[in-house]
Design an enzyme around this catalytic site. Structure first.
Site, mmCIF file in Angstrom:
data_model
loop_
_atom_site.group_PDB
_atom_site.id
_atom_site.type_symbol
_atom_site.label_atom_id
_atom_site.label_comp_id
_atom_site.label_asym_id
_atom_site.label_seq_id
_atom_site.Cartn_x
_atom_site.Cartn_y
_atom_site.Cartn_z
ATOM 1 N N ASP A 133 1.293 -1.276 -0.206
ATOM 2 C CA ASP A 133 -0.108 0.234 -0.307
ATOM 3 C C ASP A 133 0.823 1.282 0.245
ATOM 4 O O ASP A 133 1.101 2.364 0.373
ATOM 5 C CB ASP A 133 -0.582 -0.264 0.957
ATOM 6 C CG ASP A 133 -1.696 -1.211 1.206
ATOM 7 O OD1 ASP A 133 -2.568 -1.212 0.241
ATOM 8 O OD2 ASP A 133 -2.312 -1.928 2.224
ATOM 9 N N LYS A 163 2.565 2.316 -5.021
ATOM 10 C CA LYS A 163 2.150 1.510 -6.603
ATOM 11 C C LYS A 163 1.045 1.646 -7.129
ATOM 12 O O LYS A 163 1.704 2.589 -8.549
ATOM 13 C CB LYS A 163 3.003 -0.094 -6.372
ATOM 14 C CG LYS A 163 3.712 -0.013 -5.474
ATOM 15 C CD LYS A 163 4.193 -1.814 -4.245
ATOM 16 C CE LYS A 163 2.724 -2.402 -4.389
ATOM 17 N NZ LYS A 163 2.063 -1.901 -2.661
ATOM 18 N N ALA A 189 -4.057 -8.153 -3.803
ATOM 19 C CA ALA A 189 -3.545 -6.501 -3.809
ATOM 20 C C ALA A 189 -4.805 -5.819 -3.898
ATOM 21 O O ALA A 189 -5.732 -6.358 -4.717
ATOM 22 C CB ALA A 189 -2.930 -6.186 -5.469
ATOM 23 N N GLY A 190 -4.368 -3.826 -3.969
ATOM 24 C CA GLY A 190 -5.817 -3.232 -4.268
ATOM 25 C C GLY A 190 -4.917 -1.989 -4.465
ATOM 26 O O GLY A 190 -3.658 -1.727 -3.704
ATOM 27 N N HIS A 191 -4.768 -1.788 -5.706
ATOM 28 C CA HIS A 191 -4.103 -0.416 -6.108
ATOM 29 C C HIS A 191 -5.574 0.602 -6.598
ATOM 30 O O HIS A 191 -6.050 0.344 -7.899
ATOM 31 C CB HIS A 191 -3.286 -1.426 -7.449
ATOM 32 C CG HIS A 191 -2.120 -1.894 -6.837
ATOM 33 N ND1 HIS A 191 -0.986 -2.480 -8.114
ATOM 34 C CD2 HIS A 191 -1.685 -2.190 -5.678
ATOM 35 C CE1 HIS A 191 -0.174 -3.883 -7.382
ATOM 36 N NE2 HIS A 191 -1.101 -3.120 -5.539
ATOM 37 N N THR A 199 -5.928 -11.576 3.858
ATOM 38 C CA THR A 199 -7.087 -11.204 2.423
ATOM 39 C C THR A 199 -7.962 -11.770 2.218
ATOM 40 O O THR A 199 -8.962 -11.567 2.007
ATOM 41 C CB THR A 199 -6.384 -10.882 1.615
ATOM 42 O OG1 THR A 199 -6.179 -11.185 0.393
ATOM 43 C CG2 THR A 199 -5.340 -9.735 2.058
ATOM 44 N N GLN A 228 1.559 -6.017 -3.204
ATOM 45 C CA GLN A 228 1.760 -5.999 -1.984
ATOM 46 C C GLN A 228 3.630 -5.504 -1.377
ATOM 47 O O GLN A 228 3.751 -4.367 -2.334
ATOM 48 C CB GLN A 228 2.873 -7.774 -1.779
ATOM 49 C CG GLN A 228 1.346 -8.373 -1.952
ATOM 50 C CD GLN A 228 0.215 -8.756 -2.522
ATOM 51 O OE1 GLN A 228 1.465 -9.301 -3.634
ATOM 52 N NE2 GLN A 228 -0.841 -8.444 -3.256
ATOM 53 N N THR A 264 -7.544 -0.834 0.781
ATOM 54 C CA THR A 264 -8.012 -0.836 -0.264
ATOM 55 C C THR A 264 -9.115 -2.266 -0.945
ATOM 56 O O THR A 264 -10.548 -2.056 -0.997
ATOM 57 C CB THR A 264 -7.299 -0.971 -1.498
ATOM 58 O OG1 THR A 264 -6.788 -0.222 -1.088
ATOM 59 C CG2 THR A 264 -7.941 -0.294 -2.818
HETATM 60 P P1 GDP Z 1 -0.903 0.521 -3.354
HETATM 61 O O1 GDP Z 1 -1.718 -1.096 -2.985
HETATM 62 O O2 GDP Z 1 0.570 0.655 -3.268
HETATM 63 O O3 GDP Z 1 -1.557 -0.005 -4.945
HETATM 64 O O4 GDP Z 1 -2.007 1.351 -3.274
HETATM 65 P P2 GDP Z 1 -2.709 1.601 -1.542
HETATM 66 O O5 GDP Z 1 -3.734 2.101 -3.295
HETATM 67 O O6 GDP Z 1 -3.221 0.706 -1.683
HETATM 68 O O7 GDP Z 1 -2.525 3.133 -0.855
HETATM 69 C C1 GDP Z 1 -2.461 4.020 -1.178
HETATM 70 C C2 GDP Z 1 -3.425 5.136 -1.295
HETATM 71 O O8 GDP Z 1 -2.203 6.774 -0.719
HETATM 72 C C3 GDP Z 1 -4.278 5.080 -1.848
HETATM 73 O O9 GDP Z 1 -5.586 5.851 -1.327
HETATM 74 C C4 GDP Z 1 -3.835 6.010 -2.475
HETATM 75 O O10 GDP Z 1 -5.004 6.521 -3.261
HETATM 76 C C5 GDP Z 1 -2.565 7.224 -1.936
HETATM 77 N N1 GDP Z 1 -2.396 7.938 -2.455
HETATM 78 C C6 GDP Z 1 -0.594 7.359 -2.949
HETATM 79 N N2 GDP Z 1 0.257 8.152 -3.180
HETATM 80 C C7 GDP Z 1 -0.270 9.474 -2.311
HETATM 81 C C8 GDP Z 1 -0.051 10.964 -2.005
HETATM 82 O O11 GDP Z 1 1.139 11.388 -2.465
HETATM 83 N N3 GDP Z 1 -1.129 11.350 -0.968
HETATM 84 C C9 GDP Z 1 -1.782 10.802 -0.375
HETATM 85 N N4 GDP Z 1 -2.231 12.054 0.507
HETATM 86 N N5 GDP Z 1 -2.014 10.074 -1.159
HETATM 87 C C10 GDP Z 1 -2.272 8.756 -1.487
HETATM 88 P P1 IMO Z 2 -0.554 -4.166 -2.213
HETATM 89 O O1 IMO Z 2 -0.764 -4.547 -3.835
HETATM 90 C C1 IMO Z 2 -1.102 -4.636 2.723
HETATM 91 C C2 IMO Z 2 -1.222 -8.545 3.146
HETATM 92 C C3 IMO Z 2 -2.507 -9.393 4.196
HETATM 93 C C4 IMO Z 2 -1.972 -10.507 5.584
HETATM 94 C C5 IMO Z 2 -0.299 -10.462 4.751
HETATM 95 C C6 IMO Z 2 -0.900 -11.832 3.716
HETATM 96 O O2 IMO Z 2 -2.250 -3.533 -2.478
HETATM 97 O O3 IMO Z 2 0.303 -3.379 -1.390
HETATM 98 P P2 IMO Z 2 -2.508 -12.974 2.216
HETATM 99 O O4 IMO Z 2 -3.764 -12.821 0.996
HETATM 100 O O5 IMO Z 2 -1.576 -12.194 0.761
HETATM 101 O O6 IMO Z 2 -1.929 -14.349 2.072
HETATM 102 O O7 IMO Z 2 -2.219 -12.131 3.499
HETATM 103 O O8 IMO Z 2 -0.633 -9.953 3.314
HETATM 104 N N1 IMO Z 2 -1.457 -8.107 2.139
HETATM 105 C C7 IMO Z 2 -0.719 -6.965 1.751
HETATM 106 N N2 IMO Z 2 -1.045 -6.008 2.478
HETATM 107 N N3 IMO Z 2 -1.190 -4.028 0.201
HETATM 108 C C8 IMO Z 2 -1.782 -5.270 0.077
HETATM 109 O O9 IMO Z 2 -0.988 -5.355 -1.546
HETATM 110 C C9 IMO Z 2 -1.230 -6.605 0.308
HETATM 111 N N4 IMO Z 2 -1.677 -8.120 -0.271
HETATM 112 C C10 IMO Z 2 -1.185 -8.945 1.034
HETATM 113 O O10 IMO Z 2 -3.262 -7.575 4.694
HETATM 114 O O11 IMO Z 2 -1.133 -9.675 6.700
HETATM 115 MG MG MG Z 3 -2.825 -1.634 -1.745
#
Ligand code: GDP
Ligand code: IMO
Ligand code: MG
Length: 427
Positions: A13, A16, A39-41, A128, A223, A298
């Site tokens: 998170d 990415k 994953a949740g992007h 997850t 991740q 996410t």
């Molecule tokens: P990912 O899994 O690495 O793609 O990240 P996630 O989407 O799960 O979580 C990142 C969160 O931060 C999301 O809600 C994005 O919209 C938010 N985000 C990303 N870059 C920034 C930033 O520079 N500032 C703020 N405030 N939010 C951001």
């Molecule tokens: P993105 O791509 C944050 C964490 C879970 C748990 C551990 C194992 O959005 O960054 P799993 O379901 O993979 O067997 O869970 O890994 N986890 C993540 N935490 N961001 C993720 O993906 C994750 N994908 C898995 O919360 O602790």
């Molecule tokens: Mg994420």
């Protein structure tokens, strides 16, 4: 032109999705190479806000091919749902390709993920529950079912019957659960196959052709490094490698072809799920960060654990991935804090620890050593040039560069695409 990997440097998170979508504007290929729908992007652009689980974050550009590489485990139900949702919002998925070598997440994987977590009790990983662990277990145990198997009814039925015989024994005899019907799963997955067939191909061939043309290829990590099964905080990790090496393995690109490896780090630390996190803040500052940054998962909606930036774990992550540059995201979240701490070392029994501990029992006992830095108490989201950042923010970034021995290439100051400071140009 270039092959760039975008890798999570912390516990996931890191942002990415935002960075990949931003860079994909100039890309020819965007490849997801590991994980699955765990994953949740998040992507925020002119089409709206999206939380992508499987579809690569380059999907918003019509000229970009998006691949789900061999290293991904694909839950076809979630993928189809995600494609339909994108289509209904005017985003075409005709350029989405799924590796025939990728493994499938099956209904018994979802059941087993839940049952195993229940059985772990207090030691639950906090997965997850997307069936990721059980699907990768089957891949390694050589009893997985691959996307290619779906395309031949006879092969699929034979393989499914064989595998499900064993799975039903485990479900019923070990967990006392109901068995699954082979016929129902067979019919359900054949219907998924009909929908997905036009997208299934040998994605490695597409990668090879792109390399030949010297295309711009982005590898989208899922991740984060500290969730890696080898180098992460085992056993509280995921089940495939989110690291730079995983990018080669999960897409079919040799390491010599990678030009840049960008480690994405939040300007602080978060974690969802269980396991040690030395800089976790169980106080009002942690709560404040969670509130300002809306730190909720996410994929699962769970509150993320928040804490100060951990440069010990960060430097470890840089070393084991060979990051060539850093992208620091969510700098704006710290705008409101008068003082910011950065963890420069761990103390254990009064002594400074060398490196990042292997054993969780050791990591749990480590006390973070902090350096305190003044905050900047100025909004940064409208800033687009590094030199326009407040001095205290630049000092904070420079401290990160120094502690991680890696230059900052990108600073993100907001969730939207344009809220970004590019220091090292994207090709
Ligand atoms: P990912 O899994 O690495 O793609 O990240 P996630 O989407 O799960 O979580 C990142 C969160 O931060 C999301 O809600 C994005 O919209 C938010 N985000 C990303 N870059 C920034 C930033 O520079 N500032 C703020 N405030 N939010 C951001
Ligand atoms: P993105 O791509 C944050 C964490 C879970 C748990 C551990 C194992 O959005 O960054 P799993 O379901 O993979 O067997 O869970 O890994 N986890 C993540 N935490 N961001 C993720 O993906 C994750 N994908 C898995 O919360 O602790
Ligand atoms: Mg994420």
């Amino acid at each position: 032109m270039a092959v760039i990997e975008i890798i999570g440097g912390q516990w996931g998170d890191e942002g990415k999705g935002k960075i990949v979508e931003l860079m994909a504007r100039k890309a020819d290929l965007v490849v997801r190479f590991s994980g699955g729908s765990n994953a949740g992007h998040t992507v925020i652009n002119q089409y709206g806000t999206f939380g992508l689980h499987l579809v690569p974050s380059g999907i918003f550009y019509s000229g970009v091919k998006c691949l789900l590489g061999n290293g991904v485990v694909v839950d076809p139900a979630i993928l189809i749902q995600e494609m339909e949702s994108l289509n209904s919002r005017g985003i075409s998925t005709s350029n989405l390709f799924i590796s025939e070598r990728a493994h499938l997440v099956m209904p018994y994987h979802l059941l087993l993920d839940g049952l195993e977590e229940e059985a772990r009790g207090a030691g639950a990983i906090g997965t997850t529950r997307r069936g990721i662990g059980p699907a990768f277990v089957d891949k390694t145990a050589r009893q997985g079912i691959r996307v290619a198997d779906l395309l031949d009814k006879k092969v699929f039925f034979r393989r499914l019957s064989q595998v499900m015989q064993l799975k039903n024994v485990i479900l019923t005899k070990v967990y006392g659960a109901q068995p699954l019907s082979v016929d129902e799963v067979y019919k359900q997955y054949l219907s998924y196959a009909r929908t997905l067939a036009p997208h299934i191909t040998d994605t490695q061939r597409l990668v090879d052709e792109a390399l030949e043309r010297k295309d711009f290829i982005l590898l989208e990590g899922a991740q984060g490094t500290l969730l890696d099964p080898d180098f992460g905080t085992y056993p509280y990790v995921t089940s495939s490698s989110p690291m730079a090496g995983g990018g080669c393995q999960g897409s079919g690109i040799g390491p010599k072809r990678i030009d840049r490896i960008i480690g994405i780090f939040k300007a602080y630390n978060t974690r969802v799920g269980s396991g040690a996190m030395p800089t976790e803040l169980d106080d009002e500052t942690g709560e404040l960060i969670r509130e300002i940054a809306h730190e909720f998962g996410t994929t699962t909606g769970r509150p993320r654990r928040c804490g100060w930036f951990d440069a010990v774990a960060g430097a470890f992550s840089v070393r084991i991935n060979s990051f060539t540059g850093l992208a620091i995201t969510r700098l704006d979240v710290l705008d409101a804090l008068p003082q910011i701490k950065i963890c420069t070392g761990y103390h254990l029994d009064g002594k400074l620890v060398r490196g990042f501990p292997t054993q969780l029992t050791t990591l749990e006992k480590c006390q973070p050593v902090y350096e305190e830095m003044p905050g900047w108490l100025t909004p940064t989201s409208d800033i687009r040039r590094y030199r326009d950042l407040p001095l205290a923010a630049r000092r904070y970034l420079r401290k990160m560069e120094e502690l991680l021995s890696c230059p900052v290439d990108i600073v993100s100051v907001g969730a939207r695409r344009e809220e970004t400071i590019i220091i090292k140009p994207i090709p």
